[in-house]
Scaffold this motif. Structure first.
Motif, PDB file in Angstrom:
ATOM      1  N   GLN A  86     -28.739  23.103 -38.135  1.00 13.01           N
ATOM      2  CA  GLN A  86     -28.117  22.892 -39.452  1.00 13.01           C
ATOM      3  C   GLN A  86     -27.087  21.763 -39.482  1.00 13.01           C
ATOM      4  O   GLN A  86     -26.593  21.414 -40.548  1.00 13.01           O
ATOM      5  CB  GLN A  86     -27.458  24.201 -39.923  1.00 13.01           C
ATOM      6  CG  GLN A  86     -28.458  25.308 -40.189  1.00 13.01           C
ATOM      7  CD  GLN A  86     -29.509  24.931 -41.228  1.00 13.01           C
ATOM      8  OE1 GLN A  86     -29.197  24.342 -42.269  1.00 13.01           O
ATOM      9  NE2 GLN A  86     -30.772  25.237 -40.950  1.00 13.01           N
ATOM     10  N   ARG A  92     -32.331  16.879 -40.352  1.00  8.12           N
ATOM     11  CA  ARG A  92     -31.923  17.914 -41.314  1.00  8.12           C
ATOM     12  C   ARG A  92     -31.984  17.373 -42.738  1.00  8.12           C
ATOM     13  O   ARG A  92     -32.509  18.017 -43.638  1.00  8.12           O
ATOM     14  CB  ARG A  92     -30.514  18.419 -40.957  1.00  8.12           C
ATOM     15  CG  ARG A  92     -29.882  19.399 -41.928  1.00  8.12           C
ATOM     16  CD  ARG A  92     -30.720  20.566 -42.390  1.00  8.12           C
ATOM     17  NE  ARG A  92     -31.372  21.303 -41.344  1.00  8.12           N
ATOM     18  CZ  ARG A  92     -32.446  22.081 -41.547  1.00  8.12           C
ATOM     19  NH1 ARG A  92     -32.978  22.221 -42.741  1.00  8.12           N
ATOM     20  NH2 ARG A  92     -33.001  22.743 -40.553  1.00  8.12           N
ATOM     21  N   ASN A  96     -34.497  18.773 -45.619  1.00 11.81           N
ATOM     22  CA  ASN A  96     -33.926  19.338 -46.851  1.00 11.81           C
ATOM     23  C   ASN A  96     -34.426  18.607 -48.090  1.00 11.81           C
ATOM     24  O   ASN A  96     -34.702  19.234 -49.114  1.00 11.81           O
ATOM     25  CB  ASN A  96     -32.398  19.292 -46.821  1.00 11.81           C
ATOM     26  CG  ASN A  96     -31.793  20.275 -45.841  1.00 11.81           C
ATOM     27  OD1 ASN A  96     -32.468  21.140 -45.293  1.00 11.81           O
ATOM     28  ND2 ASN A  96     -30.499  20.117 -45.602  1.00 11.81           N
TER      29      ASN A  96
END
Length: 157
Positions: A86, A92, A96
């Motif tokens: 995360q 990431r 996303n």
């Protein structure tokens, strides 16, 4: 002009794609799917190194970012599956924003600093860089011109 001369004069000094990186949410499930599809053994995944070893920088700032990586060696090309943690990283952010799927194509190069400088002079900015056992990597934002991220891999001699 021969093709060899053209590629030696190109930005990277090579035209051989060494790797395709694919972002996933669940590396175990996707690794098994690829293993079944290709009729090969499922590779074990490994974590990338911690920031103290990897010296990971994202957008010019040190990042704790880590990922689980699994590799399929497919002849001259390696398929890399990436499940990011995360922490802030190109992995990431891309997962996303765009979901699972292709993240980069990678090339093995020599002269990392010079290649990064050359690419930045062509408005292809450095997004993330780090070290791995035996070398270093750099992700370059080449979406405007090439429509995908490029990863530069430099292995120690």
């Amino acid at each position: 002009m021969t093709n060899k001369t053209q590629f030696e004069n190109g930005v990277l000094g090579t035209n051989v794609i060494a790797q395709i990186g694919i972002l996933v949410h669940d590396i175990d499930t996707v690794s098994q799917a690829y293993a079944d599809f290709f009729g090969v053994e499922k590779p074990q995944w490994n974590w990338t190194d911690t920031v103290d070893v990897a010296q990971t920088e994202f957008e010019g700032v040190s990042s704790e970012a880590r990922s689980k990586l699994a590799f399929f060696d497919m002849g001259s090309l390696q398929l890399e599956l990436i499940e990011p943690d995360q922490h802030p990283s190109t992995w990431r952010n891309h997962l996303n924003e765009h979901g699972e799927g292709p993240h980069h194509i990678a090339f093995i190069i020599n002269g990392m600093k010079d290649k990064v400088t050359l690419m930045e002079s062509k408005n292809m900015r450095l997004v993330q860089k780090g070290e791995y056992t035996g070398g270093r990597y750099a992700y370059m934002d080449t979406f405007k011109d090439l429509k995908i991220m490029l990863e530069l891999l430099e292995n120690d001699k």
